[in-house]
Enzyme design. Sequence first.
Site, short mmCIF file in Angstrom:
data_model
loop_
_atom_site.label_atom_id
_atom_site.label_comp_id
_atom_site.label_asym_id
_atom_site.label_seq_id
_atom_site.Cartn_x
_atom_site.Cartn_y
_atom_site.Cartn_z
N ASP A 13 -2.00 8.00 7.33
CA ASP A 13 -2.21 6.60 7.00
C ASP A 13 -2.77 5.90 8.23
O ASP A 13 -2.65 6.40 9.36
CB ASP A 13 -0.88 5.97 6.57
CG ASP A 13 -1.04 4.57 6.03
OD1 ASP A 13 -2.04 4.31 5.35
OD2 ASP A 13 -0.17 3.73 6.30
N ASP A 15 -2.84 1.88 8.87
CA ASP A 15 -2.02 0.75 9.33
C ASP A 15 -0.56 1.17 9.45
O ASP A 15 0.02 1.72 8.51
CB ASP A 15 -2.14 -0.42 8.36
CG ASP A 15 -3.54 -1.03 8.37
OD1 ASP A 15 -3.97 -1.47 9.45
OD2 ASP A 15 -4.19 -1.05 7.31
N ASP A 209 3.95 5.56 7.41
CA ASP A 209 5.03 4.69 7.90
C ASP A 209 5.85 4.12 6.75
O ASP A 209 6.76 3.32 6.98
CB ASP A 209 4.45 3.54 8.74
CG ASP A 209 3.67 2.55 7.89
OD1 ASP A 209 2.80 3.00 7.10
OD2 ASP A 209 3.93 1.33 7.99
#
Length: 259
Positions: A13, A15, A209
Site C-alpha cells: 500500500d 499511504d 497499514d
Amino acid sequence: MAERKPIESWLTDMDGVLIHEGTPIPGADAFIKRLRESGKPFLVLTNNSIYTPRDLQARLARMGLDVPVENIWTSALATAKFLDDQRPGGTAYVIGEAGLTTALHDIGYILTDHEPDYVVLGETRTYSFEAMTKAVRLINAGARFICTNPDETGPSTEGPLPATGAVAALITKATGKQPYFAGKPNPLMMRTGLNAIGAHSETSAMIGDRMDTDVLAGLEAGMQTFLVLTGLTTEQDTEKFPYRPTKTVASIADLVDLV
C-alpha cells in the site's frame, strides 16, 4: 502447517506505508531501492482513484521515491480491468477524477449520461448533488452500479473527509442497489495486480497499514501479509479482528532485509 514459500514478489500500500501526509516514511526509500535492485516484481497500490499512475509517479518522485509507472496499481485501474473483462467496449457515467476517467478511456469505454451500461463512482474532491442525482436516476433506469473502493473516509490535514464508500451509501439508500466494489478489500484488485506483473499469490506478500482493507485483501488473495504500524492501525487494534496478519512490524524499514 505447510511451510511458506519464499517471497518472490511484493505488493505494498502507499499511504500509511510508504508516505504519510505528503512525506516519506523513514525506510521507504531504502525499501523501494532494494526492490528495484533485486529485480523482483512489485506493485505500489492505492485505493485512491483520483490520480493516474503518471501523476502518482511524479508525486512519489518529489518525495525521493523512484517508482516506475508500470509498478503503480490503483483502484481505478482495477475497476477498468474488471469492466473490460465483463463488458468490453461498454459505456459508463462516471463520477470521479482523471485517474478514473483516463483508465476507462484507455480500455475503450465511452463516457456518457445517455443509457450507460454502468454508473461508476470514484474518489473526487467535489461530489456534486447534481451528479449524484443523475447517478441515482440512471441506476433506477437500469445502469449497473460500480464503485472503485469502499473507503468511507479519507485523510486530510484538517481531519477525515467523506470518501467514496460514504457517497456510495447515499446512492444505495436512494436506489436500493448495492455497488460492486473493485478495490481493496476485494481480492480482485490483488489478483489483477499480480497478473499484471506475472506474479503468483503463493510467493507474494502484501504490506499495508489497515487490517480491514490491506491485510484482508492480501489474506483472501492467498498472500503473506505484513501489517505496519505507521498508519491507521495500532497493535491493539489487531486483536479486534477475527483474522491476523502473517507478521506485524513497526514500519517498512523493518522489511528491507526481507527483500
